[in-house]
Design a protein around this motif. Structure first.
Motif, mmCIF file in Angstrom:
data_model
loop_
_atom_site.group_PDB
_atom_site.id
_atom_site.type_symbol
_atom_site.label_atom_id
_atom_site.label_comp_id
_atom_site.label_asym_id
_atom_site.label_seq_id
_atom_site.Cartn_x
_atom_site.Cartn_y
_atom_site.Cartn_z
ATOM 1 N N HIS A 32 0.812 -1.216 0.000
ATOM 2 C CA HIS A 32 0.000 0.000 0.000
ATOM 3 C C HIS A 32 0.850 1.274 0.000
ATOM 4 O O HIS A 32 0.352 2.348 -0.343
ATOM 5 C CB HIS A 32 -0.938 0.017 1.211
ATOM 6 N N THR A 33 2.105 1.162 0.390
ATOM 7 C CA THR A 33 2.991 2.335 0.370
ATOM 8 C C THR A 33 3.924 2.324 -0.833
ATOM 9 O O THR A 33 4.817 3.170 -0.924
ATOM 10 C CB THR A 33 3.823 2.407 1.662
ATOM 11 N N GLU A 86 -0.755 9.604 7.408
ATOM 12 C CA GLU A 86 -0.584 8.344 6.689
ATOM 13 C C GLU A 86 -1.732 7.392 7.032
ATOM 14 O O GLU A 86 -2.122 7.246 8.182
ATOM 15 C CB GLU A 86 0.746 7.693 7.063
ATOM 16 N N LYS A 100 -0.507 7.420 1.396
ATOM 17 C CA LYS A 100 0.577 6.449 1.541
ATOM 18 C C LYS A 100 1.573 6.886 2.610
ATOM 19 O O LYS A 100 2.281 6.059 3.187
ATOM 20 C CB LYS A 100 1.305 6.278 0.208
ATOM 21 N N ARG A 101 1.643 8.168 2.810
ATOM 22 C CA ARG A 101 2.502 8.766 3.839
ATOM 23 C C ARG A 101 1.845 10.053 4.298
ATOM 24 O O ARG A 101 0.808 10.452 3.752
ATOM 25 C CB ARG A 101 3.897 9.051 3.288
ATOM 26 N N THR A 135 5.602 2.909 -4.388
ATOM 27 C CA THR A 135 5.671 4.050 -5.304
ATOM 28 C C THR A 135 6.241 3.576 -6.636
ATOM 29 O O THR A 135 6.695 2.439 -6.754
ATOM 30 C CB THR A 135 6.571 5.156 -4.735
ATOM 31 N N ASP A 180 -0.102 -1.474 -5.525
ATOM 32 C CA ASP A 180 -0.452 -0.792 -4.271
ATOM 33 C C ASP A 180 -1.894 -1.007 -3.812
ATOM 34 O O ASP A 180 -2.320 -0.464 -2.794
ATOM 35 C CB ASP A 180 -0.126 0.702 -4.343
#
Length: 431
Positions: free
Chosen positions: A179-180, A402, A353-354, A182, A212
């Motif tokens: 899920h995080t 996040e 994601k963050r 990139t 993701d």
């Protein structure tokens, strides 16, 4: 199904073929184009792409003869192609949500059937598009060959046979850390050498949307809206499952409710591969309505759960654009969709994601800042969730933690944008 015999008969009796206009000659479009020379009763009249040279190259690359290329119109203006009188079915294969809505609305206004490969646009506003297509007397259809339409077919099969659908969905490769992901980490998670990806012209952001979790959320939202099956309140859980153990895994012990969309993972949480997994496939889990049916399951070797009441049917792969003709002929010859939204059941909301700071610009599906989380539509409406399809090129105006889902109030929205206005109209119509 008889679609082939009906299309062949049209050719043999001198009738006109089904005339198609394709928007977008990328991977999906190319896979469809590869089947055109061997499909009787179908003619691609025109292809619209931002680069007509690329579109011609795609046709040659999949084996079209020069005669076939020269007899096809190529344009970089999709709306002009849609308005042409010699096209029966529009295939929207751009993958761009706003463009997809614009093209679908134009096709409906021009009284042409629309096959929506663009599932991003379908999830953003498909329920309203499908309603308006029905009012106009044309077909709005999900694209056969893509997983949502195949899942819808399985759900329809089960219900037609008299079975209760307990769960339906697809497989994918999933770990929570994805899920995080990139565009910089996608090749590592996907198991692809970055240099091979570069040589193959693979788009990191596009492929990252599969890793993701965004694409899984989008596809399951399309299934939910087309079948009425609902997601769990907190979204997809991605339980690991073998293809022949689906009924044991997707049962009342693990599901939030009966009648749920869910995606199963091809890897365990420690990263080991699940044997006989369903990474590229689709499935439906269904329940026996009585003791006699349960006995039939046993007599015919149906793999069931420990109670003997649940069974599963699955397809181990899907062929994407190679199967698209089924939707085209179904719309043109039967006036029937291969899956379409019938309500607003599920939504896909941009989720951080963050930590995101005020002033940062969202970069959309598969990017660095957000992924698309599947949630019930009523929950999305309640919080004012920002749909992933509109989370590109918009500026954040307040801090987002996040894991937090973004709302309309978190971003600066251009309220004059057509896609935004149409989405809000859809929300109001199906609230």
């Amino acid at each position: 199904m008889n679609l082939y015999s009906r299309s062949l008969a049209a050719v043999e009796t001198g009738g006109k073929p089904v005339r198609v206009g394709l928007i977008g000659a990328g991977k999906f479009g190319s896979m469809f184009l590869a089947q055109v020379p061997t499909t009787p009763g179908l003619k691609v009249v025109a292809i619209a792409d931002l680069s007509t040279d690329r579109a011609r190259a795609a046709c040659r690359g999949v084996g079209w003869s020069e005669d076939l290329v020269s007899s096809t119109r190529f344009t970089d203006t999709a709306l002009d192609m849609i308005a042409a009188d010699d096209i029966d079915v529009i295939v929207e294969a751009t993958g761009h949500p706003a463009a997809g809505i614009r093209h679908a609305r134009a096709a409906i206004a021009a009284r042409k059937h629309i096959v929506m490969v663009n599932v991003e646009a379908d999830v953003l506003a498909g329920p309203l598009l499908a309603r308006q297509a029905e009012e106009a007397g044309v077909v709005y259809s999900l694209a056969y060959g893509d997983q949502p339409a195949l899942i819808c077919e399985m759900v329809d099969w089960a219900r037609t046979c008299g079975f209760e659908v307990v769960a339906a969905g697809k497989g994918t490769k999933y770990l929570p850390v994805f899920h995080t992901s990139t565009p910089e980490t996608v090749w590592h998670y996907r198991g692809v050498d970055p240099e091979d990806a570069r040589k193959g012209g693979m788009n990191a952001q596009m492929f990252n949307s599969f890793i993701d979790g965004t694409k899984s959320g989008i596809e399951m939202a399309a299934v939910a809206n087309a079948t009425g099956l609902a997601p769990a309140p907190d979204g997809l859980k991605f339980p690991p499952a073998q293809a022949d153990k689906l009924a044991q895994v997707l049962c009342e012990k693990t599901l939030h409710h009966r009648g749920q969309v869910e995606v199963v993972s091809s890897v365990e949480r420690d990263g080991t591969t699940v044997p006989n997994n369903l990474r590229w496939g689709v499935y439906v889990v269904f329940a026996a309505p009585n003791a006699y049916t349960e006995r039939c399951f046993r007599e015919y070797g149906v793999e069931s759960d420990e109670t003997g009441t649940l069974a599963a049917l699955y397809r181990p792969f899907h062929l994407i654009g190679l199967e698209l003709n089924v939707s085209i002929f179904s719309a043109a010859l039967r006036n029937e969709a291969t899956g379409k939204p019938v309500g607003f059941v599920a939504d896909v909301v941009a989720t951080a994601k963050r930590a995101i700071q005020p002033g940062e610009m969202l970069d959309g599906e598969g990017g660095y800042l957000v992924w698309g989380k599947l949630i019930p539509a009523k929950e999305s409406l309640a919080i004012g969730g920002l749909p992933i399809g509109l989370a590109h090129g918009v500026r954040v105006k307040r801090a987002v933690a996040e894991g937090q889902s973004l709302t309309w109030d978190d971003v600066e929205v251009d309220e004059s944008d057509d896609a935004y206005a149409y989405r809000r109209e859809m929300e109001a119509a199906f609230a």
